[in-house]
Design a protein around this motif. Structure first.
Motif, mmCIF file in Angstrom:
data_model
loop_
_atom_site.group_PDB
_atom_site.id
_atom_site.type_symbol
_atom_site.label_atom_id
_atom_site.label_comp_id
_atom_site.label_asym_id
_atom_site.label_seq_id
_atom_site.Cartn_x
_atom_site.Cartn_y
_atom_site.Cartn_z
ATOM 1 N N LEU A 98 0.926 -1.316 0.011
ATOM 2 C CA LEU A 98 0.164 -0.065 0.027
ATOM 3 C C LEU A 98 0.880 1.334 -0.180
ATOM 4 N N LYS A 99 2.129 1.353 0.653
ATOM 5 C CA LYS A 99 2.918 2.324 0.990
ATOM 6 C C LYS A 99 3.428 2.380 -0.494
ATOM 7 N N ASP A 154 4.734 7.963 -4.481
ATOM 8 C CA ASP A 154 4.791 9.047 -5.263
ATOM 9 C C ASP A 154 4.128 10.525 -4.969
ATOM 10 N N GLN A 155 3.396 10.231 -3.905
ATOM 11 C CA GLN A 155 2.474 11.598 -3.533
ATOM 12 C C GLN A 155 2.696 12.040 -2.271
ATOM 13 N N LYS A 156 2.584 13.052 -1.678
ATOM 14 C CA LYS A 156 2.786 13.635 -0.310
ATOM 15 C C LYS A 156 1.551 13.598 0.236
ATOM 16 N N ILE A 157 1.314 12.716 0.988
ATOM 17 C CA ILE A 157 0.057 12.529 1.920
ATOM 18 C C ILE A 157 0.145 13.278 3.222
ATOM 19 N N ASP A 158 -0.853 14.080 3.655
ATOM 20 C CA ASP A 158 -0.955 14.607 4.884
ATOM 21 C C ASP A 158 -1.449 13.802 6.000
ATOM 22 N N ALA A 159 -2.359 12.898 5.620
ATOM 23 C CA ALA A 159 -2.897 12.046 6.607
ATOM 24 C C ALA A 159 -3.679 10.983 5.937
ATOM 25 N N VAL A 160 -3.796 9.923 6.743
ATOM 26 C CA VAL A 160 -4.321 8.623 6.353
ATOM 27 C C VAL A 160 -5.773 8.522 7.135
ATOM 28 N N ILE A 161 -6.965 8.347 6.319
ATOM 29 C CA ILE A 161 -8.043 8.203 6.787
ATOM 30 C C ILE A 161 -8.705 6.670 6.869
ATOM 31 N N GLY A 162 -8.854 6.182 7.955
ATOM 32 C CA GLY A 162 -9.433 4.643 8.380
ATOM 33 C C GLY A 162 -10.855 4.654 8.483
ATOM 34 N N ILE A 163 -11.459 3.720 7.842
ATOM 35 C CA ILE A 163 -13.039 3.716 7.992
ATOM 36 C C ILE A 163 -13.092 2.327 8.870
ATOM 37 N N LEU A 177 -0.208 2.212 8.186
ATOM 38 C CA LEU A 177 0.614 2.961 7.219
ATOM 39 C C LEU A 177 0.709 4.449 7.590
ATOM 40 N N ALA A 178 -0.032 4.954 8.383
ATOM 41 C CA ALA A 178 0.169 6.403 8.919
ATOM 42 C C ALA A 178 1.441 6.423 9.505
ATOM 43 N N HIS A 179 1.593 5.439 10.354
ATOM 44 C CA HIS A 179 2.741 5.308 11.332
ATOM 45 C C HIS A 179 4.166 5.215 10.315
ATOM 46 N N GLU A 180 4.114 4.404 9.364
ATOM 47 C CA GLU A 180 4.980 4.281 8.511
ATOM 48 C C GLU A 180 5.588 5.613 7.858
ATOM 49 N N TRP A 181 4.568 6.301 7.544
ATOM 50 C CA TRP A 181 5.053 7.570 6.938
ATOM 51 C C TRP A 181 5.275 8.737 7.907
ATOM 52 N N GLY A 182 4.579 8.205 9.293
ATOM 53 C CA GLY A 182 5.209 9.492 10.216
ATOM 54 C C GLY A 182 3.829 10.433 10.090
ATOM 55 N N ILE A 183 2.862 10.082 9.716
ATOM 56 C CA ILE A 183 1.794 11.056 9.575
ATOM 57 C C ILE A 183 0.310 10.771 10.483
ATOM 58 N N GLY A 184 -0.581 11.452 10.740
ATOM 59 C CA GLY A 184 -1.610 10.969 11.476
ATOM 60 C C GLY A 184 -2.595 10.096 10.816
ATOM 61 N N MET A 185 -3.657 9.571 11.516
ATOM 62 C CA MET A 185 -4.272 8.686 11.260
ATOM 63 C C MET A 185 -5.672 9.171 11.762
ATOM 64 N N ILE A 186 -6.771 9.201 10.789
ATOM 65 C CA ILE A 186 -7.813 9.791 11.073
ATOM 66 C C ILE A 186 -9.222 9.016 11.157
ATOM 67 N N PRO A 187 -9.984 8.661 12.181
ATOM 68 C CA PRO A 187 -10.880 7.607 11.948
ATOM 69 C C PRO A 187 -12.194 8.316 11.517
ATOM 70 N N VAL A 188 -12.908 7.339 10.474
ATOM 71 C CA VAL A 188 -14.174 7.896 10.057
ATOM 72 C C VAL A 188 -15.120 6.635 10.707
#
Ligand code: AMP
Length: 173
Positions: free
Chosen positions: A40-41, A46-55, A66-77
């Motif tokens: 998935l990573k 190739d993109q600069k992602i600011d956050a990962v949304i998890g459903i 995945l968010a942890h791998e990139w060092g960015i936040g994870m947002i729950p929906v």
């Protein structure tokens, strides 16, 4: 490693005729979990992602790692009534009836680019409602990442304006 062989197919769950793709056997297998996150990573490196949304709820597992791998936040929906703070909600059609998803109103901000992650793409209704939540807050959907895609349900057609990446495809139940 063959990810398909790590996913358990449970016939007639939760109702007759549905072949449930049980990813607990995949996430319970260290190398398989690691490989699914690595793939998935790779798809979105190739993109600069600011956050990962998890459903909710199985999407949380993959989104958080995945968010942890990139060092960015994870947002729950989440499903209705679970989030404690001010939120926005989106209701979407199911085969019989409707369903609703919620997100905190300050979870993403205008101009951010987010990746939406879930375990499985079926009809695409859940994914599309999540994209609408993100867009209503002014953020941009970089794409979707699914572990499993049920090609025969054509969920991808429902998400035709977005980039959709899936690791494993099924062409029948
Ligand atoms: P949909 O909105 O139709 O794309 O449904 C996607 C959501 O339903 C995902 O959160 C999946 O976890 C769940 N789902 C739908 N069909 C299945 C299935 N056959 N096996 C496992 N999960 C499913």
């Amino acid at each position: 490693m063959d990810l398909v062989s790590c996913i358990r197919n449970v016939p007639d769950f939760p109702k007759k005729g549905i072949g449930f793709k049980d990813i607990t056997t995949l996430v319970g297998n260290g190398p398989a979990l690691q490989q699914s996150i690595r793939l998935l990573k790779q798809k979105y490196n190739d993109q600069k992602i600011d956050a990962v949304i998890g459903i909710e709820s199985r999407g949380f597992i993959f989104a958080a790692v995945l968010a942890h791998e990139w060092g960015i936040g994870m947002i729950p929906v989440r499903k209705p009534g679970k989030l404690p703070y001010k939120k926005i909600s989106e209701t979407y059609e199911l085969e019989y009836g409707t369903d609703t998803l919620e997100m905190h109103e300050d979870a993403v901000s205008a101009g951010q680019k987010v990746l939406i992650v879930d375990d499985l793409l079926a009809t695409g209704g859940t994914a599309k409602a999540t994209a609408h939540l993100v867009e209503r807050l002014g953020a941009k959907v970089a794409g979707f990442g699914f572990v499993v895609e049920l090609d025969f349900l054509r969920g991808r057609d429902n998400l035709s304006t977005y980039r959709v990446e899936s690791l494993v495809h099924y062409d029948s139940e």
